[in-house]
Design a protein around this motif. Sequence first.
Motif, PDB file in Angstrom:
ATOM      1  N   SER A 296       0.804  -1.217   0.000  1.00 52.53           N
ATOM      2  CA  SER A 296       0.000   0.000   0.000  1.00 52.53           C
ATOM      3  C   SER A 296       0.837   1.267   0.000  1.00 52.53           C
ATOM      4  O   SER A 296       0.308   2.353  -0.261  1.00 52.53           O
ATOM      5  CB  SER A 296      -0.935   0.011   1.215  1.00 52.53           C
ATOM      6  N   SER A 297       2.131   1.144   0.282  1.00 50.30           N
ATOM      7  CA  SER A 297       2.958   2.360   0.328  1.00 50.30           C
ATOM      8  C   SER A 297       4.412   2.001   0.058  1.00 50.30           C
ATOM      9  O   SER A 297       4.958   1.081   0.674  1.00 50.30           O
ATOM     10  CB  SER A 297       2.829   3.028   1.700  1.00 50.30           C
ATOM     11  N   ASP A 313       7.795   9.579  -1.978  1.00 53.53           N
ATOM     12  CA  ASP A 313       6.747   8.549  -1.957  1.00 53.53           C
ATOM     13  C   ASP A 313       6.368   8.209  -3.390  1.00 53.53           C
ATOM     14  O   ASP A 313       6.323   9.082  -4.254  1.00 53.53           O
ATOM     15  CB  ASP A 313       5.504   9.051  -1.216  1.00 53.53           C
ATOM     16  N   SER A 316       0.909   4.292  -5.776  1.00 54.54           N
ATOM     17  CA  SER A 316       0.684   2.874  -6.055  1.00 54.54           C
ATOM     18  C   SER A 316       0.433   2.621  -7.531  1.00 54.54           C
ATOM     19  O   SER A 316       0.771   1.550  -8.065  1.00 54.54           O
ATOM     20  CB  SER A 316      -0.506   2.375  -5.225  1.00 54.54           C
ATOM     21  N   GLU A 358       6.972   0.768   2.700  1.00 58.66           N
ATOM     22  CA  GLU A 358       6.514   1.376   3.948  1.00 58.66           C
ATOM     23  C   GLU A 358       5.365   0.622   4.596  1.00 58.66           C
ATOM     24  O   GLU A 358       5.211   0.636   5.813  1.00 58.66           O
ATOM     25  CB  GLU A 358       6.097   2.824   3.680  1.00 58.66           C
TER      26      GLU A 358
END
Length: 385
Positions: A296-297, A313, A316, A358
């Motif tokens: 998800s991260s 970041d 997705s 993450e």
Amino acid sequence: MAGGGGSSIVMLRLNFMTAIYLPILLYAMSTYELEQGSLLISERNLDAVAVPAERSLFAGDTFEAQILYQPVVPSASMAAQRGGIESLARPEIEITDGPDGLYFDNDSRRFIFNTEQVFDGEPDDVYEKEFTFRGRAMLQSIVDDEMFEKPFEQTFRVRRPTVQVISNAPQRLVQNSRNDLTFMTPGVADGDIVLHESSRNQTVNGNRLTWTPVGDTTTVRIQRRNQAGELVTLGTRGFSVVPPPPPSLIVRRTDGSGPVGPADVVNAFNDQLELVVAPDRQFYNDFPDDARYEISSVGVAFAIPGQVMMTYDVASSSIPFNRTRSQQLGQFVYGPFTLSDLNNQITGQVNQVSIFVESVERINFENRRIREEDGFANNFAIRTR
């Protein structure tokens, strides 16, 4: 079935009429001379018989038997006429031999024995015990007022219930996963089983329990409903409850050359990579609906020479999920992608890129998301050129 029911009704009527008219018949027969070979019915021609409600029962049931009387039939051709006749005179019953605790209740005119403790002190491999009781019925002849005795003897068996556990994952229960246990008890109908599980304090009618236990341990109490509708405990089973094993994270080339290691050098623009969540193989086989994972991260970090390390970041959507390859491998595959796909600032000047995951979530059979906290490597330093 219809014929059997009709014959039962006929026999019931016959026994009822016999019980009503037997004293009158005995008296009448005592006043007449009968031809030689005729069947003379009196108390002396009756045998006392202890008739159990059940000849085989489970420990915890109450054994019951009633005393009946059968005519003594002198010839085999008349055997079909034999039937039970209840005494009208309520004879005195004396038990001369039998298991401790067995008694005759004069009010209900029944033998009664509580079997709950018959296996106390017995080894675990003793599954059945046989009991015999004997006694005599003291009757008084309605013809000549003479007292006489009729002996009786009966045998019955008590079985220790054995519980067999069938599980979708033997020897373990797993937290936040679908655990499926079936409790088989030979001789007990599945619908008569009642299960009570301690960790969630739930009760299930039937022999199958499908649920998600909580905590580190749980106990399942197995009970059955007896003839009176009461719950009798057959046993308990204790289980450890463990967390599912963590998955493995892998960064590898799509050409089949395997994971990218510290000594490998990756072309940031041309080498096709994939990021993989590989579930524990045994857990995946036992709990396929609970071993589903989703990244998800994701973050990426790199440094251009002369500048500080930069961290970004990654959306997705930047790493597509490869559903076909995931189904083929039994893994959860993201890619293919190049390092430059992750961030457009990764250029030929960058000599190392770090990918760190993450957040990984496991999706269980209830479609509930559980975050995987630790137990796996989530940071990958990749040399580039």
